[in-house]
Design a protein around this motif. Structure first.
Motif, PDB file in Angstrom:
ATOM      1  N   CYS A 100     -45.777 -20.584  61.707  1.00 57.63           N
ATOM      2  CA  CYS A 100     -46.425 -21.643  60.914  1.00 57.63           C
ATOM      3  C   CYS A 100     -45.602 -21.976  59.672  1.00 57.63           C
ATOM      4  CB  CYS A 100     -47.829 -21.222  60.510  1.00 57.63           C
ATOM      5  SG  CYS A 100     -48.988 -21.217  61.882  1.00 57.63           S
ATOM      6  N   LEU A 101     -45.118 -20.964  58.987  1.00 60.13           N
ATOM      7  CA  LEU A 101     -44.289 -21.206  57.807  1.00 60.13           C
ATOM      8  C   LEU A 101     -42.988 -21.909  58.182  1.00 60.13           C
ATOM      9  CD1 LEU A 101     -44.797 -17.887  55.841  1.00 60.13           C
ATOM     10  CD2 LEU A 101     -45.726 -20.138  55.294  1.00 60.13           C
ATOM     11  N   PHE A 102     -42.418 -21.573  59.325  1.00 60.88           N
ATOM     12  CA  PHE A 102     -41.187 -22.218  59.771  1.00 60.88           C
ATOM     13  C   PHE A 102     -41.417 -23.703  60.056  1.00 60.88           C
ATOM     14  CE2 PHE A 102     -38.307 -23.506  63.202  1.00 60.88           C
ATOM     15  CZ  PHE A 102     -37.089 -23.293  62.573  1.00 60.88           C
ATOM     16  N   VAL A 103     -42.523 -24.020  60.695  1.00 62.07           N
ATOM     17  CA  VAL A 103     -42.803 -25.413  61.047  1.00 62.07           C
ATOM     18  C   VAL A 103     -43.138 -26.244  59.819  1.00 62.07           C
ATOM     19  CG1 VAL A 103     -44.446 -26.893  62.265  1.00 62.07           C
ATOM     20  CG2 VAL A 103     -43.500 -24.894  63.396  1.00 62.07           C
ATOM     21  N   PHE A 104     -43.903 -25.691  58.889  1.00 63.46           N
ATOM     22  CA  PHE A 104     -44.355 -26.446  57.731  1.00 63.46           C
ATOM     23  C   PHE A 104     -43.513 -26.198  56.485  1.00 63.46           C
ATOM     24  CE2 PHE A 104     -48.260 -26.090  60.319  1.00 63.46           C
ATOM     25  CZ  PHE A 104     -48.440 -27.439  60.547  1.00 63.46           C
ATOM     26  N   ARG A 105     -42.278 -25.731  56.658  1.00 64.31           N
ATOM     27  CA  ARG A 105     -41.417 -25.493  55.505  1.00 64.31           C
ATOM     28  C   ARG A 105     -41.000 -26.819  54.884  1.00 64.31           C
ATOM     29  NH1 ARG A 105     -38.295 -25.518  59.909  1.00 64.31           N
ATOM     30  NH2 ARG A 105     -36.205 -26.377  59.773  1.00 64.31           N
ATOM     31  N   PRO A 106     -40.671 -26.808  53.590  1.00 63.04           N
ATOM     32  CA  PRO A 106     -40.221 -28.043  52.944  1.00 63.04           C
ATOM     33  C   PRO A 106     -38.927 -28.550  53.595  1.00 63.04           C
ATOM     34  CG  PRO A 106     -40.746 -26.362  51.309  1.00 63.04           C
ATOM     35  CD  PRO A 106     -40.796 -25.700  52.645  1.00 63.04           C
ATOM     36  N   GLY A 107     -38.860 -29.836  53.795  1.00 69.78           N
ATOM     37  CA  GLY A 107     -37.676 -30.431  54.403  1.00 69.78           C
ATOM     38  C   GLY A 107     -37.718 -30.520  55.911  1.00 69.78           C
ATOM     39  N   ALA A 108     -38.706 -29.917  56.548  1.00 72.08           N
ATOM     40  CA  ALA A 108     -38.772 -29.957  58.008  1.00 72.08           C
ATOM     41  C   ALA A 108     -39.320 -31.288  58.512  1.00 72.08           C
ATOM     42  CB  ALA A 108     -39.640 -28.822  58.533  1.00 72.08           C
ATOM     43  N   GLY A 109     -39.984 -32.029  57.656  1.00 72.66           N
ATOM     44  CA  GLY A 109     -40.557 -33.303  58.085  1.00 72.66           C
ATOM     45  C   GLY A 109     -39.519 -34.274  58.604  1.00 72.66           C
ATOM     46  N   VAL A 110     -38.356 -34.291  57.984  1.00 74.68           N
ATOM     47  CA  VAL A 110     -37.287 -35.187  58.428  1.00 74.68           C
ATOM     48  C   VAL A 110     -36.835 -34.814  59.837  1.00 74.68           C
ATOM     49  CG1 VAL A 110     -34.943 -35.948  57.928  1.00 74.68           C
ATOM     50  CG2 VAL A 110     -36.532 -35.571  56.060  1.00 74.68           C
ATOM     51  N   LEU A 111     -36.689 -33.529  60.096  1.00 78.88           N
ATOM     52  CA  LEU A 111     -36.272 -33.091  61.434  1.00 78.88           C
ATOM     53  C   LEU A 111     -37.337 -33.396  62.480  1.00 78.88           C
ATOM     54  CD1 LEU A 111     -34.722 -29.647  60.478  1.00 78.88           C
ATOM     55  CD2 LEU A 111     -33.516 -31.755  61.052  1.00 78.88           C
ATOM     56  N   HIS A 112     -38.610 -33.210  62.132  1.00 81.07           N
ATOM     57  CA  HIS A 112     -39.690 -33.502  63.074  1.00 81.07           C
ATOM     58  C   HIS A 112     -39.769 -35.004  63.363  1.00 81.07           C
ATOM     59  CE1 HIS A 112     -40.941 -29.415  63.021  1.00 81.07           C
ATOM     60  NE2 HIS A 112     -41.343 -29.438  61.757  1.00 81.07           N
ATOM     61  N   ARG A 113     -39.605 -35.822  62.335  1.00 85.35           N
ATOM     62  CA  ARG A 113     -39.643 -37.269  62.525  1.00 85.35           C
ATOM     63  C   ARG A 113     -38.474 -37.719  63.396  1.00 85.35           C
ATOM     64  NH1 ARG A 113     -39.446 -38.526  57.602  1.00 85.35           N
ATOM     65  NH2 ARG A 113     -41.624 -38.036  57.248  1.00 85.35           N
ATOM     66  N   ASP A 114     -37.294 -37.165  63.166  1.00 87.91           N
ATOM     67  CA  ASP A 114     -36.123 -37.504  63.970  1.00 87.91           C
ATOM     68  C   ASP A 114     -36.335 -37.123  65.436  1.00 87.91           C
ATOM     69  OD1 ASP A 114     -33.397 -38.370  64.395  1.00 87.91           O
ATOM     70  OD2 ASP A 114     -32.907 -36.236  64.570  1.00 87.91           O
ATOM     71  N   ALA A 115     -36.895 -35.954  65.676  1.00 95.55           N
ATOM     72  CA  ALA A 115     -37.154 -35.524  67.054  1.00 95.55           C
ATOM     73  C   ALA A 115     -38.202 -36.415  67.717  1.00 95.55           C
ATOM     74  CB  ALA A 115     -37.617 -34.080  67.069  1.00 95.55           C
ATOM     75  N   ALA A 116     -39.225 -36.833  66.967  1.00 99.77           N
ATOM     76  CA  ALA A 116     -40.285 -37.670  67.533  1.00 99.77           C
ATOM     77  C   ALA A 116     -39.772 -39.066  67.874  1.00 99.77           C
ATOM     78  CB  ALA A 116     -41.448 -37.770  66.555  1.00 99.77           C
ATOM     79  N   GLU A 117     -38.833 -39.580  67.082  1.00101.80           N
ATOM     80  CA  GLU A 117     -38.340 -40.937  67.304  1.00101.80           C
ATOM     81  C   GLU A 117     -37.074 -40.983  68.157  1.00101.80           C
ATOM     82  OE1 GLU A 117     -37.928 -42.349  63.333  1.00101.80           O
ATOM     83  OE2 GLU A 117     -40.087 -42.608  63.072  1.00101.80           O
ATOM     84  N   SER A 118     -36.602 -39.844  68.646  1.00 98.94           N
ATOM     85  CA  SER A 118     -35.342 -39.810  69.387  1.00 98.94           C
ATOM     86  C   SER A 118     -35.413 -40.573  70.709  1.00 98.94           C
ATOM     87  CB  SER A 118     -34.916 -38.368  69.639  1.00 98.94           C
ATOM     88  OG  SER A 118     -35.823 -37.737  70.516  1.00 98.94           O
ATOM     89  N   ILE A 119     -36.595 -40.690  71.304  1.00100.53           N
ATOM     90  CA  ILE A 119     -36.690 -41.411  72.577  1.00100.53           C
ATOM     91  C   ILE A 119     -36.517 -42.915  72.401  1.00100.53           C
ATOM     92  CG2 ILE A 119     -38.138 -39.647  73.618  1.00100.53           C
ATOM     93  CD1 ILE A 119     -40.531 -41.485  73.173  1.00100.53           C
ATOM     94  N   PHE A 120     -36.643 -43.413  71.165  1.00 97.33           N
ATOM     95  CA  PHE A 120     -36.498 -44.840  70.906  1.00 97.33           C
ATOM     96  C   PHE A 120     -35.126 -45.187  70.349  1.00 97.33           C
ATOM     97  CE2 PHE A 120     -41.032 -43.830  70.098  1.00 97.33           C
ATOM     98  CZ  PHE A 120     -41.545 -44.451  71.219  1.00 97.33           C
ATOM     99  N   ARG A 121     -34.229 -44.235  70.277  1.00 97.44           N
ATOM    100  CA  ARG A 121     -32.952 -44.422  69.605  1.00 97.44           C
ATOM    101  C   ARG A 121     -32.090 -45.501  70.255  1.00 97.44           C
ATOM    102  NH1 ARG A 121     -31.187 -38.800  68.506  1.00 97.44           N
ATOM    103  NH2 ARG A 121     -32.692 -38.810  66.840  1.00 97.44           N
ATOM    104  N   ASN A 122     -32.115 -45.651  71.567  1.00 95.35           N
ATOM    105  CA  ASN A 122     -31.229 -46.595  72.250  1.00 95.35           C
ATOM    106  C   ASN A 122     -31.914 -47.900  72.627  1.00 95.35           C
ATOM    107  OD1 ASN A 122     -29.077 -44.809  72.157  1.00 95.35           O
ATOM    108  ND2 ASN A 122     -29.753 -43.750  74.000  1.00 95.35           N
ATOM    109  N   GLU A 123     -33.107 -48.144  72.143  1.00 91.67           N
ATOM    110  CA  GLU A 123     -33.786 -49.400  72.455  1.00 91.67           C
ATOM    111  C   GLU A 123     -33.363 -50.473  71.461  1.00 91.67           C
ATOM    112  OE1 GLU A 123     -37.881 -49.533  73.161  1.00 91.67           O
ATOM    113  OE2 GLU A 123     -37.871 -47.834  74.510  1.00 91.67           O
TER     114      GLU A 123
END
Length: 62
Positions: free
Chosen positions: A27-50
């Motif tokens: 839980c601490l690893f997932v909610f650590r400061p600065g992880a939001g950018v990595l999570h957002r990038d992973a969530a939007e990666s499927i739309f990268r080539n559209e």
């Protein structure tokens, strides 16, 4: 002490503590400061080539 009693006592104490600490660490690893950018990038990666939405009536080519 038979094997079942030993394993039951072990599971009720040390293994439970280990699993709780592992869960809290995850839980601490997932909610650590600065992880939001990595999570957002992973969530939007499927739309990268559209390039944009398909025009009405067009079918996507596989």
């Amino acid at each position: 002490m038979d094997m079942y009693s030993f394993l039951r006592e072990l599971a009720d104490s040390w293994i439970l503590l280990t699993l709780v600490l592992f869960f809290l660490g995850a839980c601490l690893f997932v909610f650590r400061p600065g992880a939001g950018v990595l999570h957002r990038d992973a969530a939007e990666s499927i739309f990268r080539n559209e390039k944009g939405p398909l025009p009405a009536g067009d079918k996507e080519v596989e």
